[in-house]
Every structure is written in structure tokens, then in C-alpha cells.
Design a protein around this motif. Structure first.
Motif, PDB file in Angstrom:
ATOM      1  N   UNK A 156     -85.576 -55.762  12.004  1.00 11.83           N
ATOM      2  CA  UNK A 156     -84.855 -56.244  13.190  1.00 11.83           C
ATOM      3  C   UNK A 156     -84.178 -55.099  13.940  1.00 11.83           C
ATOM      4  N   UNK A 157     -84.341 -55.016  15.277  1.00 13.68           N
ATOM      5  CA  UNK A 157     -85.239 -55.806  16.124  1.00 13.68           C
ATOM      6  C   UNK A 157     -86.668 -55.245  16.068  1.00 13.68           C
ATOM      7  N   UNK A 158     -87.625 -56.096  15.837  1.00 12.25           N
ATOM      8  CA  UNK A 158     -89.002 -55.683  15.588  1.00 12.25           C
ATOM      9  C   UNK A 158     -89.645 -55.041  16.814  1.00 12.25           C
ATOM     10  N   UNK A 159     -90.450 -54.022  16.548  1.00 14.17           N
ATOM     11  CA  UNK A 159     -91.250 -53.397  17.597  1.00 14.17           C
ATOM     12  C   UNK A 159     -92.695 -53.873  17.545  1.00 14.17           C
ATOM     13  N   UNK A 160     -93.057 -54.504  16.422  1.00 14.52           N
ATOM     14  CA  UNK A 160     -94.407 -55.047  16.262  1.00 14.52           C
ATOM     15  C   UNK A 160     -94.384 -56.128  15.192  1.00 14.52           C
ATOM     16  N   UNK A 161     -95.291 -57.104  15.306  1.00 11.23           N
ATOM     17  CA  UNK A 161     -95.456 -58.142  14.292  1.00 11.23           C
ATOM     18  C   UNK A 161     -96.789 -57.938  13.587  1.00 11.23           C
ATOM     19  N   UNK A 162     -96.890 -58.412  12.346  1.00 11.34           N
ATOM     20  CA  UNK A 162     -98.144 -58.240  11.610  1.00 11.34           C
ATOM     21  C   UNK A 162     -99.228 -59.194  12.086  1.00 11.34           C
ATOM     22  N   UNK A 163     -98.849 -60.342  12.640  1.00 10.56           N
ATOM     23  CA  UNK A 163     -99.834 -61.321  13.085  1.00 10.56           C
ATOM     24  C   UNK A 163    -100.533 -61.988  11.915  1.00 10.56           C
ATOM     25  N   UNK A 164    -101.445 -62.902  12.226  1.00 11.99           N
ATOM     26  CA  UNK A 164    -102.208 -63.580  11.170  1.00 11.99           C
ATOM     27  C   UNK A 164    -103.125 -62.608  10.434  1.00 11.99           C
ATOM     28  N   UNK A 165    -103.556 -61.556  11.117  1.00 10.33           N
ATOM     29  CA  UNK A 165    -104.418 -60.560  10.481  1.00 10.33           C
ATOM     30  C   UNK A 165    -103.717 -59.930   9.285  1.00 10.33           C
ATOM     31  N   UNK A 166    -102.397 -59.820   9.352  1.00 11.79           N
ATOM     32  CA  UNK A 166    -101.636 -59.272   8.237  1.00 11.79           C
ATOM     33  C   UNK A 166    -101.208 -60.314   7.228  1.00 11.79           C
ATOM     34  N   UNK A 167    -100.657 -61.426   7.716  1.00 14.37           N
ATOM     35  CA  UNK A 167    -100.094 -62.434   6.807  1.00 14.37           C
ATOM     36  C   UNK A 167    -101.166 -63.149   5.991  1.00 14.37           C
ATOM     37  N   UNK A 168    -102.277 -63.508   6.612  1.00 14.20           N
ATOM     38  CA  UNK A 168    -103.340 -64.193   5.870  1.00 14.20           C
ATOM     39  C   UNK A 168    -103.958 -63.278   4.815  1.00 14.20           C
ATOM     40  N   UNK A 169    -104.183 -62.017   5.175  1.00 14.77           N
ATOM     41  CA  UNK A 169    -104.808 -61.080   4.229  1.00 14.77           C
ATOM     42  C   UNK A 169    -103.874 -60.761   3.070  1.00 14.77           C
ATOM     43  N   UNK A 170    -102.598 -60.516   3.343  1.00 10.33           N
ATOM     44  CA  UNK A 170    -101.645 -60.204   2.271  1.00 10.33           C
ATOM     45  C   UNK A 170    -101.450 -61.403   1.344  1.00 10.33           C
ATOM     46  N   UNK A 171    -101.377 -62.596   1.920  1.00 10.89           N
ATOM     47  CA  UNK A 171    -101.254 -63.805   1.108  1.00 10.89           C
ATOM     48  C   UNK A 171    -102.469 -64.026   0.224  1.00 10.89           C
TER      49      UNK A 171
END
Length: 357
Positions: free
Chosen positions: A256-271
């Protein structure tokens, strides 16, 4: 790759066989790759206006984040892959299984993110197709794992906090493994709603599994801790270290405050990776404890839907539950840090459950 070079090119670098040495190098390599490349990705995404799409039924204050780039997970995946290729023993099939789901779920997430940005709405890839492709690959992966594992051992489930901690579940094991991969992937995706909220719980849980993978590789340690003995599982610790390093590098820009988000490309793969590691170590139920934050986030969404359908009332002001606390007026950094603390405690509870009996 270093092991291959040492073995076939006679470099006499025997120190590379030392697991802790490779773990540290793997972590630092992925960290610095992520740290170095993320600013370039941010500039590229800002130039071509690839910004986060804010869902209309989300918290109103999130509209302030609509000009923040997304798809930072691309660098997360790349840095994990690069570091793993260098430091892991590539003859270990488990490494390739995890890399495969990292890339496959990353592609699914990328398509989802791309569609959101292209059509400028938060729907992205249709839910039925998203679950279809995730399910197809999860089932394929479970088949490969079963094929490469003795059947009598594959169906053993480790039960935390239980003196007779192994239990045969037979074909139910396949369904449970599918649920772990797809469910964890989506749970991480649901958790990724605030700056840095999802990445630290992932790092904590992966750190816990890194320790377990080290102990699982030694039959004496595994017997003492009542965990499954998994031959060559210590190689997973090196991959886990790459994930930790990459996640910390991403957090540098996502805090915080974020300069970038991981998006689904990050969250789905890490999960997906988190769920697969739990399966390979026979610790699916332990993942429920160590990934307790993801479980809470997913359950809050389920309860919200059921409550609205049955009672015509919402149980929470907004779901997932971190939005509920936002709507109650709790500051975002406060929610984030408290979630991190709770996540760390969940991991500690999970680790002590190994030898509690």
C-alpha cells in the motif's frame, strides 16, 4: 540446470548439492529478477493503458485504483520459472508438474485479465469456461501424480491433530485433490482484493510447505513428525524459495499504496501451485489450516450467496470478507496488516499440528 552442468561438464561445484545453499540462491535470484523487471512492466502497462478494471458492485473507494496497472503476475511467473530452471534438479518430475500448473493457470488468468481490459468490464473470461479449463488441467495433473505414485501411498490422507494421522480415502482422494487445486486457486483469487493482501499469506503458506518438504525428504524426520515420507521432496523447497523471493519482489511494488496488481494471471497460478504442492506432500488438510485466510475469504463469499438466496438478506456488508471491513470504515492498511498477522498465526498452528500428538 546447475546440477546438470556439474554432473555432465565436470565443474566440481559440489556445494550446489547443498539444499539450503540452493534455497537461498533461488530466493535471492527470483527476488532480484522481480525487483528489476517490475518497473519496466509497470511503465509498459501504463503506456498502453492496461489498467485494473474495478467491479461496479465493489467498494466505491476502489475507483481511485482504476489507473493502476494489472497483470504483475507475469513477472512473478517468469522469475519463479527462471530461478527454478537454474537451481532445481530438473530430473525431478514434481518440479515439472508444479511449473506446468504455474504456466497453465497463468495463461488462463492472463486471458481473463486481457478480456477484462479489452472489454473494459470486470467479467473477463466466462465463468463456465474459466472453471472448465482449470478443471480439465487439474484432473490431468492429478492423473499424472497418481500415475507416478504407488497407489497404496497415493490414497493416504494426512490428518493434522490426530494420533493416527493417516487415513485411506481411496477414490475420494482424487476428488479431494481436484477440489484442493481448483478451490485454492480461486480462493487466492478472491483474497486478492486489497494492496498486498493475497501475496503475503501465499508467502507464509509456501514457507510452511518449504519446511515440510525438507523434513519429508528424510525418513527419520518424517517418522518423528508424523508426516509422509516423500523421496526427493527437498527439491520442492528450492521451488518454494523461488516463489517466496518472487512474491517479496512483487510486494515491493504491490504494498500500500500499490503501483501494480498481480491480476488473475498471478493469483490463479499461485493458488494452483499452492494446492499442487500440498497434494505432492500429502498435506491437503494442512493447507486448510495454513491457508486459513483463503478458506475464510472463500467461505465468506459462499455464505453471502446462500444467505441472500435463502433469507434474501446479506450476511456481510460486502463479500469477500475484507470488503466487509472496508465498508465498516476500517482503513485499508489496517485490514491488510491484520490479515497478514492472522495468516502467519494460521501457518504456525499448521506447523505445530504435525507433532501435537
Amino acid at each position: 540446470m546447475l546440477i546438470f552442468l556439474n554432473k555432465y561438464l565436470f565443474l566440481n561445484m559440489n556445494i550446489i548439492f547443498y539444499i539450503p545453499y540452493r534455497m537461498i540462491l533461488s530466493l535471492l535470484t527470483s527476488f532480484f529478477i522481480s525487483l528489476y523487471m517490475m518497473p519496466y512492466l509497470i511503465c509498459f502497462l501504463e503506456k498502453y493503458k492496461k489498467f485494473q478494471i474495478i467491479r461496479h458492485n465493489g467498494p466505491k473507494k476502489h475507483y481511485l485504483k482504476q489507473n493502476i496497472p494489472t497483470m504483475g503476475g507475469i513477472i512473478i511467473i517468469f522469475s519463479i520459472f527462471f530461478s527454478t530452471m537454474i537451481y532445481c534438479n530438473l530430473s525431478n518430475i514434481d518440479i515439472w508438474l508444479i511449473i506446468s500448473i504455474l504456466i497453465t493457470y497463468g495463461i488462463i488468468g492472463f486471458i481473463d485479465d486481457y478480456k477484462k481490459i479489452k472489454h473494459k468490464n470486470s467479467q473477463g473470461l466466462k465463468l463456465i469456461w474459466k472453471y472448465f479449463w482449470m478443471s480439465i488441467y487439474a484432473i490431468f495433473l492429478i492423473y499424472i501424480i497418481q500415475y507416478n505414485t504407488p497407489n497404496i501411498f497415493f490414497t493416504q490422507l494426512i490428518i493434522p491433530f490426530h494420533i493416527k494421522n493417516t487415513f485411506e480415502v481411496y477414490y475420494l482422494y482424487i476428488f479431494l485433490s481436484y477440489f484442493v487445486i481448483v478451490g485454492t486457486s480461486n480462493a487466492v483469487n478472491l483474497t486478492d482484493g486489497l494492496d498486498g493482501l493475497a501475496i503475503m499469506p501465499v508467502i507464509f503458506a509456501i514457507s510452511g510447505f518449504a519446511l515440510i518438504s525438507l523434513f519429508s525428504d528424510n525418513i527419520n524426520n518424517s517418522n518423528y513428525l508424523n508426516i509422509a515420507y516423500v523421496k526427493d521432496s527437498s527439491e520442492l523447497a528450492i521451488l518454494c524459495s523461488a516463489i517466496i523471493g518472487s512474491g517479496l519482489g512483487f510486494l515491493w511494488f504491490n504494498s500500500y499504496p500499490a503501483k501494480i496488481f498481480m491480476g488473475d494471471v498471478g493469483s490463479l497460478s499461485l493458488g494452483g501451485v499452492l494446492g499442487t504442492i500440498a497434494i505432492l506432500l500429502h498435506q491437503q488438510l494442512l493447507l486448510v489450516i495454513m491457508g486459513g485466510i483463503f478458506v475464510c475469504e472463500a467461505i465468506s463469499v459462499i455464505l453471502q450467496i446462500l444467505s441472500f438466496k435463502i433469507r434474501k438478506k446479506r450476511m456481510f456488508k460486502m463479500a469477500p470478507i475484507h470488503h466487509h471491513y472496508e465498508e465498516k470504515g476500517i482503513l485499508e492498511p489496517l485490514i491488510i496488516v491484520r490479515v497478514w498477522i492472522i495468516s502467519f498465526i494460521f501457518v504456525l498452528i499448521g506447523l505445530i499440528s504435525l507433532k501435537v500428538c
